[in-house]
Write a protein that holds these residues in place. Structure first.
Motif, mmCIF file in Angstrom:
data_model
loop_
_atom_site.group_PDB
_atom_site.id
_atom_site.type_symbol
_atom_site.label_atom_id
_atom_site.label_comp_id
_atom_site.label_asym_id
_atom_site.label_seq_id
_atom_site.Cartn_x
_atom_site.Cartn_y
_atom_site.Cartn_z
ATOM 1 N N TRP A 169 11.996 27.697 -12.987
ATOM 2 C CA TRP A 169 11.478 27.435 -11.643
ATOM 3 C C TRP A 169 10.866 26.037 -11.653
ATOM 4 N N VAL A 205 7.906 24.332 -13.488
ATOM 5 C CA VAL A 205 6.777 25.265 -13.415
ATOM 6 C C VAL A 205 6.826 26.224 -14.595
ATOM 7 N N TYR A 232 5.477 27.683 -19.851
ATOM 8 C CA TYR A 232 4.708 27.525 -18.624
ATOM 9 C C TYR A 232 4.045 26.156 -18.612
ATOM 10 N N VAL A 256 0.044 26.172 -14.413
ATOM 11 C CA VAL A 256 0.220 27.587 -14.040
ATOM 12 C C VAL A 256 -0.019 28.522 -15.218
ATOM 13 N N MET A 303 2.960 34.308 -9.242
ATOM 14 C CA MET A 303 1.845 33.372 -9.353
ATOM 15 C C MET A 303 0.590 33.984 -8.755
ATOM 16 N N SER A 329 0.615 32.824 -14.207
ATOM 17 C CA SER A 329 1.988 33.016 -13.746
ATOM 18 C C SER A 329 2.818 33.728 -14.800
ATOM 19 N N ASP A 365 -0.830 24.101 -5.185
ATOM 20 C CA ASP A 365 0.427 24.788 -5.455
ATOM 21 C C ASP A 365 1.411 24.677 -4.291
ATOM 22 N N TYR A 389 9.691 25.394 -3.908
ATOM 23 C CA TYR A 389 9.977 25.947 -5.238
ATOM 24 C C TYR A 389 11.475 26.201 -5.363
ATOM 25 N N ARG A 440 9.174 22.893 -8.919
ATOM 26 C CA ARG A 440 8.577 22.709 -7.609
ATOM 27 C C ARG A 440 8.501 21.227 -7.290
#
Length: 123
Positions: A35, A47, A59, A63, A82, A67, A89, A93, A37
């Motif tokens: 993921w 992310v 991670y 996050v 999340m 997350s 944030d 995404y 963003r």
């Protein structure tokens, strides 16, 4: 590979959110996923990422601890959960498929991308 994200929206600071990604491919279980963003005026950033079999995860510092990135290879789905969201944030995404099965963190190593889903966190 077609990737379709869902689950974005507008929430208040402190809330939780779950983003989902459906992968339309027969080889989903062979590749790492991630993921990313991108906030307005900023570069796209990773992310979280997960290896092909889910055994390894990564991670980003911003996050980590709030997350998780589970995947379901039987259903070809990737999730980003999340918690304790903040206005920082707020971003679009993106779900992305890596070209290999292990985790790599460079955006150039991901070869398929979804259209993105907007997450907006109000203070």
């Amino acid at each position: 590979v077609r990737l379709v994200e869902s689950g974005g929206g507008a929430v208040q600071a402190g809330a939780s959110l779950r983003l989902s990604c459906a992968a339309f491919t027969r080889t989903f279980s062979s590749y790492a996923m991630g993921w990313f963003r991108q906030a307005v005026g900023k570069e796209r950033e990773l992310v979280a990422a997960i290896s092909w079999n889910g055994e390894d995860t990564y991670y980003a510092k911003f996050v980590k601890g709030r997350s998780t990135i589970p995947r379901n290879n039987a259903k070809n789905t990737l999730t980003l959960e999340m918690n304790t969201l903040t206005p920082e944030d707020t971003a679009v995404y993106f779900c992305a498929k890596n070209a290999v099965g292990k985790i790599t963190i460079g955006a150039r190593e991901f070869d398929s991308w979804g259209q993105g889903t907007q997450v907006t966190v109000a203070s």
